[in-house]
Design an enzyme around this catalytic site. Structure first.
Site, PDB file in Angstrom:
ATOM      1  CG  ASP A   4     -24.429  26.030 -19.078  1.00 38.89           C
ATOM      2  OD1 ASP A   4     -23.242  25.716 -18.863  1.00 38.89           O
ATOM      3  OD2 ASP A   4     -25.353  25.188 -19.160  1.00 38.89           O
ATOM      4  N   GLY A  31     -24.523  14.365 -26.759  1.00 46.28           N
ATOM      5  CA  GLY A  31     -24.405  15.792 -26.452  1.00 46.28           C
ATOM      6  C   GLY A  31     -25.616  16.579 -26.926  1.00 46.28           C
ATOM      7  CB  SER A  84     -30.093  18.007 -24.026  1.00 43.13           C
ATOM      8  OG  SER A  84     -29.096  18.940 -23.851  1.00 43.13           O
ATOM      9  CB  SER A  85     -30.776  11.938 -24.418  1.00 41.51           C
ATOM     10  OG  SER A  85     -29.624  11.608 -23.674  1.00 41.51           O
ATOM     11  CG  ASP A 126     -28.112  20.700 -21.549  1.00 43.31           C
ATOM     12  OD1 ASP A 126     -27.634  21.582 -22.281  1.00 43.31           O
ATOM     13  OD2 ASP A 126     -27.430  19.775 -21.073  1.00 43.31           O
ATOM     14  CE1 TYR A 152     -20.723  20.426 -18.216  1.00 43.94           C
ATOM     15  CE2 TYR A 152     -21.066  20.582 -15.844  1.00 43.94           C
ATOM     16  CZ  TYR A 152     -21.366  20.996 -17.129  1.00 43.94           C
ATOM     17  OH  TYR A 152     -22.288  21.999 -17.323  1.00 43.94           O
TER      18      TYR A 152
END
Ligand code: GLA
Length: 416
Positions: A43, A154, A156-157, A202, A252
């Site tokens: 993304d 993983g 997207s909480s 997300d 990341y």
């Protein structure tokens, strides 16, 4: 299924609210987690991603508090305007998190970051700050927040908390944000309040996904194609390794930076514009990491477009092959997998098409969390049982299993 789980968590949170704050909630906002079928770590390279919302939601149940009611009273007295200004600037949100068993007070005029880095309330404060900057000022409120999106999986909480908060503020202020603006506001909260330089997938998924559809998002143009996922013979099986390797968020950001520098060296705006041929001919100018990470990104963008076309054509075996190729690339080139994720994918691929497994791969940021597999619906229980048993023996860890139909994006379930 979706309605049952969502209505259960909504009922629980409302009950908590009544017990804690002694009155009925006025608003209930819900935002889902997501699972990405393919298109990982692209993304932020302007590529395509293919997530769907899962029927696991973050729910915020809220009502105006006494401060709000007092400031409303002041508001009706024009002569007392100065007093209203003072009161308005001292309004607070009082938010109780069920999972943390913790309450925070967020000053609405200046929602500050919590002193504990990574604190759950940072997502809420960041979104309220973004709304305030757009002149969407909620009055003081009390809230209970409850989520059944697994944390650190993983799925997207954190985006679910952000988007549920933005949805609540929309309802409270009566101002609807444009969906893209809403997702970007939530992404900004994650950048600035949680310190994670995430891409747009997300938050877009949590805001815009539709029931029974996958969301093909072009991260460059921000255009969305909702692809029907109506084949009930195929089930999305999500298995949580229940490990999270603590590798600080730096992993990341490092990948994101290296992809950007690889693009610069290739003379393109982003890796979306690069080809594998170009990459090979410029190989000597790139560091090893830049080369391998760019190879993943360029290949994954192509795989995602191909997978979307294969899904539309109902060519599930091809989708499965692309999922395995995606996993191998994330494992070998992008280096974001881990032994437990690799084990789950291996176990799924060993069962193979005869046993009902169409394809499998790690999903989300990586270094732990979940795999996503497509499985023939009639065999899904058997497959889940078999993988769980072997994983338990080989990894010595109990996995968690979840299945989901593509669920509905964020919405208000109740307004008074
Ligand atoms: C995290 C980020 C997303 C995306 C994925 C990897 O979930 O929040 O923006 O980059 O990792 O695909």
């Amino acid at each position: 299924m979706t309605d049952t789980l969502l209505s259960q968590i909504t009922a629980r949170a409302s009950d908590r609210f009544r017990k804690r704050y002694g009155r009925d909630p006025q608003w209930i906002a819900a935002a889902p987690g997501r699972v990405n079928l393919i298109g990982e770590h692209i993304d932020y390279n302007d590529g395509f991603v293919l997530p769907m919302a899962i029927d696991r939601y973050c729910v915020i149940v809220a009502a105006e508090n006494d401060e709000a009611r007092m400031s409303n009273d002041e508001c009706q007295k024009p002569a007392d305007h100065s007093s209203f200004v003072i009161r308005h600037s001292s309004l607070n949100a009082r938010v109780y998190s069920v999972s943390a068993d913790d309450e925070v007070v967020i000053p609405l005029a200046e929602p500050a970051r919590h002193s504990t880095p990574g604190h759950w309330s940072n997502y809420i404060a960041g979104v309220i700050a973004g709304c305030t900057a757009r002149n969407m000022r909620p009055s003081g409120f009390d809230a209970v927040i409850e989520s059944d999106v697994p944390v650190g999986g993983g799925l997207s909480s954190s985006a679910a908390i952000e988007v549920a908060t933005a949805t609540l503020v929309e309802a409270m202020t009566g101002v609807s944000l444009d969906p893209i603006e809403k997702a970007l506001l939530c992404q900004k909260a994650e950048h600035e309040y949680a310190g994670v330089p995430c891409g747009i997938m997300d938050q877009f998924a949590s805001v815009m996904c539709r029931s029974d559809h996958l969301m093909l998002l072009d991260c460059r143009s921000q255009q969305i194609e909702h692809i029907p996922f109506s084949d009930l013979n195929v089930t999305v099986l999500i298995i949580n390794t229940n490990v999270k390797h603590e590798l600080s968020g730096g992993e990341y950001a490092e990948r994101r930076n290296q992809c950007e520098s690889a693009a610069r060296k290739l003379g393109v705006a982003s890796l979306r514009d690069a080809t594998l041929g170009q990459l090979e001919s410029s190989r000597s100018e790139l560091s090893v990491a830049e080369y391998r990470w760019a190879r993943h990104a360029i290949g994954e963008i192509a795989r995602t477009v191909e997978a979307a076309a294969a899904i539309k054509a109902g060519d599930w075996p091809h989708v499965g092959q692309l999922m395995y190729a995606s996993h191998n690339s994330l494992r070998d080139d992008y280096e974001v997998s881990c032994p437990e994720l690799n084990l789950l994918v291996e176990l799924a691929s060993k069962i193979g098409p005869q046993g009902g497994v169409i394809g499998s791969r790690m999903t989300g940021g990586g270094f732990g969390g979940c795999t996503v597999s497509l499985v023939e619906t009639a065999k899904v229980e058997q497959v889940a049982k078999k993988i769980s048993q072997s994983y338990r023996i080989e990894a010595g860890i109990e996995p968690s299993i979840l299945t989901s139909r593509p669920a509905r994006g964020a919405h208000i379930t109740r307004t008074n």
